[in-house]
Each structure stands twice: as C-alpha cells, then as structure tokens.
Design a protein around this motif. Structure first.
Motif, mmCIF file in Angstrom:
data_model
loop_
_atom_site.group_PDB
_atom_site.id
_atom_site.type_symbol
_atom_site.label_atom_id
_atom_site.label_comp_id
_atom_site.label_asym_id
_atom_site.label_seq_id
_atom_site.Cartn_x
_atom_site.Cartn_y
_atom_site.Cartn_z
ATOM 1 N N TRP A 5 0.913 -1.114 -0.089
ATOM 2 C CA TRP A 5 0.177 0.124 -0.118
ATOM 3 C C TRP A 5 0.843 1.263 -0.059
ATOM 4 O O TRP A 5 2.003 1.108 0.669
ATOM 5 N N ASP A 21 -5.395 -5.234 0.500
ATOM 6 C CA ASP A 21 -5.393 -5.761 1.767
ATOM 7 C C ASP A 21 -4.924 -7.193 1.530
ATOM 8 O O ASP A 21 -5.251 -7.949 0.625
ATOM 9 N N GLY A 25 -6.540 -8.490 7.002
ATOM 10 C CA GLY A 25 -6.635 -7.243 7.321
ATOM 11 C C GLY A 25 -5.225 -6.476 7.711
ATOM 12 O O GLY A 25 -5.429 -5.502 8.339
ATOM 13 N N VAL A 28 -4.276 -3.106 5.902
ATOM 14 C CA VAL A 28 -5.168 -2.021 6.507
ATOM 15 C C VAL A 28 -4.709 -1.369 7.926
ATOM 16 O O VAL A 28 -4.684 -0.310 8.187
ATOM 17 N N LEU A 229 -8.136 2.311 -0.470
ATOM 18 C CA LEU A 229 -7.932 1.235 0.497
ATOM 19 C C LEU A 229 -8.637 1.623 2.033
ATOM 20 O O LEU A 229 -9.241 1.134 2.508
#
Length: 233
Positions: A5, A21, A25, A28, A229
């Motif tokens: 990311w 992701d 998770g 994130v 995201l």
C-alpha cells in the motif's frame, strides 16, 4: 508485491492511494497505524504484525493573504505533504522502501501545484495519480542499482534539512507578526497588522528527471481506475 500500500496526502487528507489488503486485514491495520503517527521533519516507522509502515513528510512553507477593511493581513502556514507505504520486510529492505517514497516525492513535484492537489478534498487526485502510484509500486525492482538507491537516500537528507529550515522559518515569521502587531496596536487600533510576505520555498529545481517521468507516467496510465483502501474507512 513487496509494497502492499502507498499513499500521498496533504495536511492529513489522502489525495491518492493504491494497494490491496491481505486476508487478515494486516495491510489496512498497518496503513492506519502509520497514518496516525505524528509528523516530524524526517522518517516515521511502525511495526504491525508482519508488515512495516513507513512515512516521510515534506514541509512546504506557504503564505496566505486575508483582505480586511483596513488593508491586508498575511499569515504564514506550512503545507504538510505526506508520503506513506506499507511493505513486507521479508521481501524489501527499509532502505529500498525509503528510496521508493523518495522517488514518489520527486514524481509528484510538478503535480503538487495543481488546484486539485493543493486545495482538493479527499481522494481528489485518485483518478489521475493512483495508477501512477500503483505502477511505481509494481516496478520497485527498478531501484535495484546501488548507485540509484544511494542517490535517493542522499536526496532525502537534503529534503529533511529543508524541512527543518522551513519549520524554523515559520516560527520566526510568527514571532515577527506578533511583534509588529504589538507595535501597531500601540500606535493605532484602526489599522491591522501587515506582515512582510514570506517567499515560498521551491525545492529541487534540478529535479528535471522527476518532472518528466511523473508527467509522462500520469498521462499514459491515468485511464485506469484504482480503488482506495483506507481513505473511506
């Protein structure tokens, strides 16, 4: 992909981001964690499970003008540009992650004067820049040459030094404004303070390579749609 990311923000507002992701998770969580770290003049780092978060800031000294009945009032502020990423330390070293974000700083240099970058709201640069950001994430191996890596890290040190100077400059300007306001108040309360306009700092005049690459890539891949995201969470 070693970098899961990445995002570019202005004053805490995510302008563009790209990433995906994992099943638990973790990306994130790492992205939210690094985004919440208080900004400094240099690097910020976090650990979140198997992921690492990295963030770099560019402190741009800016000037605003307010028109009043008795003249103009200038105020000094700093635009805070933030460049963040989440990466897997088993696939990518911290130095390479830093080099990646430094490249994003240079690629965005010609874009940060655009209205939708400078004054836009949440995800205002998503349609135009998220594809570029994703492409840079996918092409991280292009930073593999040692000379290129060292150059990026050296450039980052120069930016950090300028950040410190801009922060100090802002402090001196505020003190000057307060001093002038106090003196004018003793003479007359009719006129408002008019402070000397602070010249904006323009960094990297020799960053021609970043300007060309950034503009060209944005034009070529800008038609792709990259979903955000964390910005809308």
């Amino acid at each position: 992909m070693p970098i899961s990311w990445s995002s570019v923000s202005r004053d805490g507002i995510i302008l563009a981001e790209a990433g995906q992701d994992d099943k638990d998770g973790g990306v994130v969580k790492a992205a939210q964690k690094i985004s919440s770290v208080k900004p400094t003049a240099g690097w910020e780092k976090v650990k979140s499970g198997k992921h690492r978060g990295l963030k770099f800031h560019l402190h741009e000294l800016a000037n605003t003008e307010l028109d009043g009945n008795y003249g103009e009032e200038n105020s000094v502020k700093i635009l805070l540009w933030t460049f963040s990423c989440v990466y897997d330390p088993n696939e990518l070293s911290e130095d390479y992650a830093k080099a990646f974000l430094t490249k994003i700083v240079y690629v965005t240099e010609p874009l940060r004067g655009m209205p939708w970058w400078r004054d836009g709201g949440l995800l205002s640069a998503q349609p135009s820049f998220a594809p570029t950001l994703l492409q840079q994430m996918e092409n991280i191996e292009q930073l593999g040459q040692l000379a290129t890596l060292n150059q990026h890290l050296s450039e980052t040190k120069e930016i950090m030094a300028t950040n410190i100077e801009n922060i100090l400059e802002r402090g001196e300007a505020i003190e000057e404004l307060e001093d002038q306001a106090s003196k004018l108040d003793e003479m007359s309360k009719v006129f408002k303070t008019k402070a000397k306009q602070v010249r904006r700092f323009k960094m990297w005049q020799n960053a021609k390579h970043g300007v060309v690459v950034g503009s060209a890539i944005t034009t070529v891949v800008g038609v792709a749609v990259i979903p955000p995201l964390i910005a809308l969470l």
